[in-house]
Write a protein that holds these residues in place. Structure first.
Motif, short mmCIF file in Angstrom:
data_model
loop_
_atom_site.label_atom_id
_atom_site.label_comp_id
_atom_site.label_asym_id
_atom_site.label_seq_id
_atom_site.Cartn_x
_atom_site.Cartn_y
_atom_site.Cartn_z
N ARG A 278 0.91 -1.28 -0.04
CA ARG A 278 0.07 0.04 0.06
C ARG A 278 0.85 1.23 0.06
NH1 ARG A 278 -2.45 -3.65 3.52
NH2 ARG A 278 -4.35 -4.49 2.59
N GLN A 279 2.16 1.01 0.28
CA GLN A 279 3.03 2.25 0.08
C GLN A 279 3.94 2.01 -1.29
OE1 GLN A 279 5.55 3.35 3.72
NE2 GLN A 279 3.99 2.40 4.83
N ALA A 280 4.18 1.00 -1.48
CA ALA A 280 5.20 0.66 -2.71
C ALA A 280 4.41 0.97 -4.05
CB ALA A 280 5.87 -1.12 -2.54
N ILE A 281 3.10 0.41 -4.19
CA ILE A 281 2.63 0.68 -5.35
C ILE A 281 2.27 2.20 -5.71
CG2 ILE A 281 0.41 0.14 -6.45
CD1 ILE A 281 0.39 -2.58 -5.21
N PRO A 282 1.83 2.93 -4.80
CA PRO A 282 1.66 4.28 -4.96
C PRO A 282 2.90 5.24 -5.34
CG PRO A 282 0.28 3.75 -3.06
CD PRO A 282 1.20 2.54 -3.40
N GLN A 283 3.91 4.55 -4.68
CA GLN A 283 5.24 5.29 -4.95
C GLN A 283 5.92 4.87 -6.11
OE1 GLN A 283 7.67 3.94 -1.38
NE2 GLN A 283 6.82 5.54 -0.20
N ALA A 284 5.63 3.74 -6.67
CA ALA A 284 6.23 3.37 -8.17
C ALA A 284 5.17 3.84 -8.93
CB ALA A 284 5.90 1.92 -8.21
N THR A 285 4.05 4.41 -8.72
CA THR A 285 3.10 4.99 -9.88
C THR A 285 3.11 6.39 -9.80
OG1 THR A 285 1.56 3.11 -9.28
CG2 THR A 285 0.68 4.99 -10.36
N LYS A 286 3.31 7.23 -8.96
CA LYS A 286 3.31 8.62 -8.65
C LYS A 286 4.00 9.45 -9.86
CE LYS A 286 2.25 9.00 -3.60
NZ LYS A 286 2.84 9.36 -2.48
N ARG A 287 5.22 8.71 -10.22
CA ARG A 287 6.03 9.57 -11.02
C ARG A 287 6.21 8.89 -12.65
NH1 ARG A 287 10.77 9.85 -6.72
NH2 ARG A 287 9.77 11.43 -5.41
N ILE A 288 5.07 8.37 -12.90
CA ILE A 288 4.80 7.57 -14.03
C ILE A 288 4.94 8.21 -15.15
CG2 ILE A 288 2.61 7.46 -14.24
CD1 ILE A 288 4.70 4.74 -15.21
N PHE A 289 4.71 9.71 -15.27
CA PHE A 289 4.78 10.47 -16.51
C PHE A 289 6.13 11.08 -16.64
CE2 PHE A 289 -0.07 10.68 -15.58
CZ PHE A 289 -0.37 10.53 -16.72
N ILE A 290 6.86 11.30 -15.76
CA ILE A 290 8.12 11.89 -15.73
C ILE A 290 8.96 10.59 -16.37
CG2 ILE A 290 8.76 11.28 -13.32
CD1 ILE A 290 10.02 14.26 -15.76
N ARG A 291 8.89 9.48 -15.88
CA ARG A 291 9.60 8.32 -16.28
C ARG A 291 9.05 8.07 -17.74
NH1 ARG A 291 7.80 5.04 -11.16
NH2 ARG A 291 9.42 5.74 -9.69
N ILE A 292 8.01 8.17 -18.33
CA ILE A 292 7.37 7.99 -19.74
C ILE A 292 8.28 8.87 -20.61
CG2 ILE A 292 5.57 8.05 -21.31
CD1 ILE A 292 4.01 6.73 -19.20
N LEU A 293 8.30 10.44 -19.89
CA LEU A 293 9.09 11.50 -21.04
C LEU A 293 10.37 11.16 -21.02
CD1 LEU A 293 8.80 14.37 -22.12
CD2 LEU A 293 9.30 15.16 -19.71
N LEU A 294 11.26 10.78 -19.94
CA LEU A 294 12.56 10.60 -19.66
C LEU A 294 12.94 9.38 -20.76
CD1 LEU A 294 13.62 11.33 -16.33
CD2 LEU A 294 13.89 12.71 -18.22
N PHE A 295 12.15 8.28 -20.59
CA PHE A 295 12.72 7.11 -21.24
C PHE A 295 12.10 6.74 -22.73
CE2 PHE A 295 13.53 6.25 -16.55
CZ PHE A 295 14.85 6.74 -16.80
#
Length: 554
Positions: A278-295
Motif C-alpha cells: 500500500r506504500q510501494a505501489i503508489p510510490q511506483a506510480t506517482k512519477r510514471i509520467f516523468i519516467r515515460i517522458l525521460l525514457f
C-alpha cells in the motif's frame, strides 16, 4: 502489513487459500473479497506467499522493467511509417494514455494488494464475467509476448553469431523458466540489475544522439533538424498525399507506441508478493509520467533527429539489430564500437522484458485459479512459494518462438507484436472501465477518496479521455486493410480477431454462471478499506545523503 512477519514454508504440493462464498458480502451471490487471516486481519493469500519484492524492486520494475524490444526495435518502424514528428506525437499521446492506465491500476492495487492485478479488481468492481474474459485475454497476451521477446533476443545474437536461432531460443527460454521458479526475490534482483542496464543504455544513446546532432561524431557533421526538413517531419503513409496521409501516419504511430508501452501497467500483478504494497505501489506510480517522458518520448525525439525516415534499414525485413534506430544512428555517424554495445544491452532488455512477462502472466493465471476460473492446479506452490505449475505452462508456450525457424524472424516478430498490441488495448480498456466503476461506486456509496490508501489525481477526467481514444483505436486498428490495394491478412486478423473472442468469453461465462454486473451501491469498497486500516504499514525511512538527489524513485 508488518514486514517482520515470516510466512510459513511450503511444500511443492501446497496451494494458496481458495475463495469461498460470503453470504454477508454487500454484493450478495458474488464471490467474497478473499479469505482473511484471523490473526493478522490481512488477506490469507498475502500471508501464504513470500513478500520478496522490496520497494526498490517494485519501483525499478515500474521504472524500466517493461522496456524491451518495443522501444529498442519497433520504434524504427514508427519513424519509417510516420516520420520523426509523427512518431514523436504518437509516443507522446500514447505515453499519456499509458500513464493514465498506470495511475488507475495503482489506485486499485494499493487498495486490493492481491496477485492477478486487473483480474481481481474487475471481479469485485464490475462483473466476474469481465474478470474471466479479460483474465484469459491477458493470459493469451503473455503467452504470445514471451515468445516474441525470445525471438527478438535470439535474432539479435546473430549480430555476432551464425548459429541457428533455435539454440538461443532454447538457452534464453530455459534460463527464464529457471529464474521464474526460484524465489521472487531472485526475480526482483535480476530485474533491478537489467533495468539499470536499460536506463544506462537509454541515457547513453540519447547523449550519443545529441552529440551526433551537434557535430560531435567522428565526421564532425552537424545535423541539427536536417532530417525534419528533408525528407520531412511526416511521412505520407500508404502513399496517400496531403493531410490525410500525414494523419494516418501519426495514427499508425499510436499502435507502434502501444506495443512499446505494453506491460507498463503490470506493477500490481504481484502485489501479494510485494512488501508494504500500500506504500510501494503508489510510490511506483506517482512519477510514471516523468519516467515515460525521460525514457520513451525523449528517446523517440532524439532518434528522429539522427536517422532519416527514408533510411531503408528502419523498416527492413532482416529481423536483426540493423533495424534498431540506435544502431543505424551510430553506423551512419561512423561510430564502430557502439553498435555492439547497444546490441548486447538490447538482448538483455528483450530477455528482461520476457522475464517480467513470465512473472506477470503466471500471477494473472493464479488470480484466475484462486476464484475457480482456471484449474486449481495453477495455485500450487513450490518450496520457494512460487506457483510452479503456472510458470511451467508459460514455459511450454515458449515453443511458439520456434516458428521463426520456418519463416523470417522479422515476420514472426511482427505477427506476435501485432497480437500483443491488440490484447494490450483490450486490457487497458478493461482497466479503465473497471476503474470508472470503482470511482463512481465510491461516489454512490458516499465514500471519500481520502479514505483510500492512495487516490490518483485528475480523476475521472483523464480516464474518460483515455477510454475514448483507446476505443477509437480498437475500432480502427485495421483501417489500412479497407483502403483499396492495401488488404493484408495479417493486419486484419491481428487487429480484429480479439474482439469476437473477448465477447464470446464474456457472454459465454455470463450465460453459464449467471453472473450480473455489480450495482454501484453494492461494490464492496468499504470492506477493502477496513482491511487496509487494520493493517497499517511501517512508514518509509527518510532519504539520507545523496539519496535525496534521486528524483526517479523513493
Amino acid at each position: 502489513m508488518p514486514t517482520t512477519n515470516s510466512p510459513p514454508d511450503h511444500s511443492s504440493t501446497d496451494t494458496m487459500p481458495h475463495v469461498v462464498k460470503d453470504e454477508k458480502s454487500p454484493a450478495h451471490g458474488m464471490e467474497s473479497l478473499a479469505l482473511v487471516d484471523e490473526g493478522t486481519g490481512e488477506f490469507e493469500e498475502v500471508t501464504a506467499v513470500r513478500q520478496g519484492l522490496h520497494q526498490r524492486h517494485i519501483q525499478m520494475i515500474a521504472l524500466a522493467g517493461t522496456i524491451g524490444t518495443g522501444l529498442f526495435l519497433s520504434s524504427g518502424r514508427a519513424i519509417a511509417r510516420s516520420g520523426p514528428l509523427g512518431a514523436f506525437l504518437g509516443y507522446l499521446v500514447m505515453g499519456c494514455v499509458a500513464g493514465t492506465v498506470t495511475l488507475t491500476v495503482g489506485e486499485m492495487g494499493a487498495l486490493v494488494p492481491l496477485n492477478g492485478g486487473i483480474v481481481r479488481y474487475a471481479e469485485h468492481f464490475v462483473d466476474p464475467a469481465l474478470a474471466f474474459a479479460n483474465g484469459y485475454n491477458v493470459v493469451y497476451s503473455y503467452l504470445v509476448s514471451i515468445p516474441a521477446e525470445l525471438v527478438a533476443a535470439a535474432v539479435l545474437v546473430q549480430f555476432w553469431s551464425d548459429l541457428n536461432s533455435a539454440i538461443w531460443i532454447t538457452i534464453f527460454g530455459l534460463v527464464m523458466v529457471l529464474t521464474a521458479l526460484l524465489f521472487v526475490r531472485v526475480y526482483g534482483e535480476l530485474e533491478f540489475f537489467f533495468s539499470t542496464l536499460k536506463i544506462l543504455l537509454i541515457i547513453g544513446v540519447n547523449i550519443m544522439a545529441l552529440l551526433i546532432t551537434c557535430g560531435g561524431g567522428p565526421t564532425h557533421e552537424s545535423i541539427g533538424f536536417q532530417y525534419w526538413r528533408h525528407p520531412g517531419p511526416f511521412v505520407q503513409y500508404l502513399g496517400i498525399d496531403g493531410a490525410l496521409g500525414r494523419f494516418l501516419g501519426v495514427w499508425t504511430a499510436l499502435n507502434n507506441a502501444l506495443y512499446s508501452y505494453s506491460g507498463i501497467e503490470t506493477i500490481t500483478v504481484a502485489a501479494g508478493e510485494t512488501r508494504s504494497p500500500r506504500q510501494a505501489i503508489p510510490q511506483a506510480t506517482k512519477r510514471i509520467f516523468i519516467r515515460i517522458l525521460l525514457f520513451y518520448v525523449i528517446s523517440i525525439f532524439m532518434i528522429g533527429l539522427v536517422v532519416p525516415s527514408n533510411d531503408p534499414d528502419l523498416d527492413s525485413s532482416s529481423g536483426t539489430s540493423s533495424a534498431s534506430p540506435f544502431v543505424i544512428a551510430a553506423t551512419r555517424a561512423g561510430i564502430k564500437v557502439v553498435p555492439s554495445i547497444i546490441n548486447a544491452v538490447v538482448i538483455t532488455s528483450a530477455w528482461s522484458s520476457g522475464n517480467s512477462n513470465m512473472l506477470g502472466g503466471s500471477r494473472v493465471l493464479v488470480g484466475l485459479a484462486m476464484n475457480g476460473r482456471a484449474p486449481r492446479v495453477f495455485t500450487q506452490l513450490n518450496r520457494f512459494s512460487v506457483p510452479w505449475v503456472a510458470v511451467s505452462l508459460y514455459g511450454l508456450f515458449m515453443a511458439l518462438g520456434y516458428m521463426s525457424l520456418s519463416s523470417t524472424a522479422n515476420n514472426v516478430f511482427n505477427w506476435l507484436q501485432d497480437l500483443v498490441s491488440i490484447t494490450t488495448l483490450t486490457n487497458w480498456l478493461t482497466i479503465l472501465v473497471t476503474y470508472l466503476r470503482f470511482y463512481y461506486g465510491c461516489r454512490k456509496q458516499g465514500i471519500s477518496r481520502k479514505s483510500l490508501p492512495w487516490a490518483a489525481p485528475l480523476q475521472p477526467y483523464i480516464s474518460w479521455v483515455a477510454l475514448v481514444l483507446l476505443s477509437l483505436l480498437l475500432l480502427t486498428g485495421g483501417y489500412s486493410t479497407f483502403i483499396h490495394g492495401h488488404w493484408d491478412n495479417e493486419t486484419f486478423v491481428s487487429s480484429y480477431i480479439n474482439i469476437p473472442l473477448f465477447l464470446i468469453l464474456y457472454f459465454g461465462y455470463k450465460l453459464v454462471c449467471k453472473t450480473k454486473i455489480v450495482a454501484l451501491g453494492d461494490i464492496p469498497i468499504q470492506p477493502f478499506i477496513d482491511i487496509a486500516n487494520r493493517n497499517p504499514e511501517p512508514l518509509p525511512k527518510p532519504k539520507q545523503g545523496w539519496h535525496k538527489l534521486n528524483v526517479l524513485w523513493d
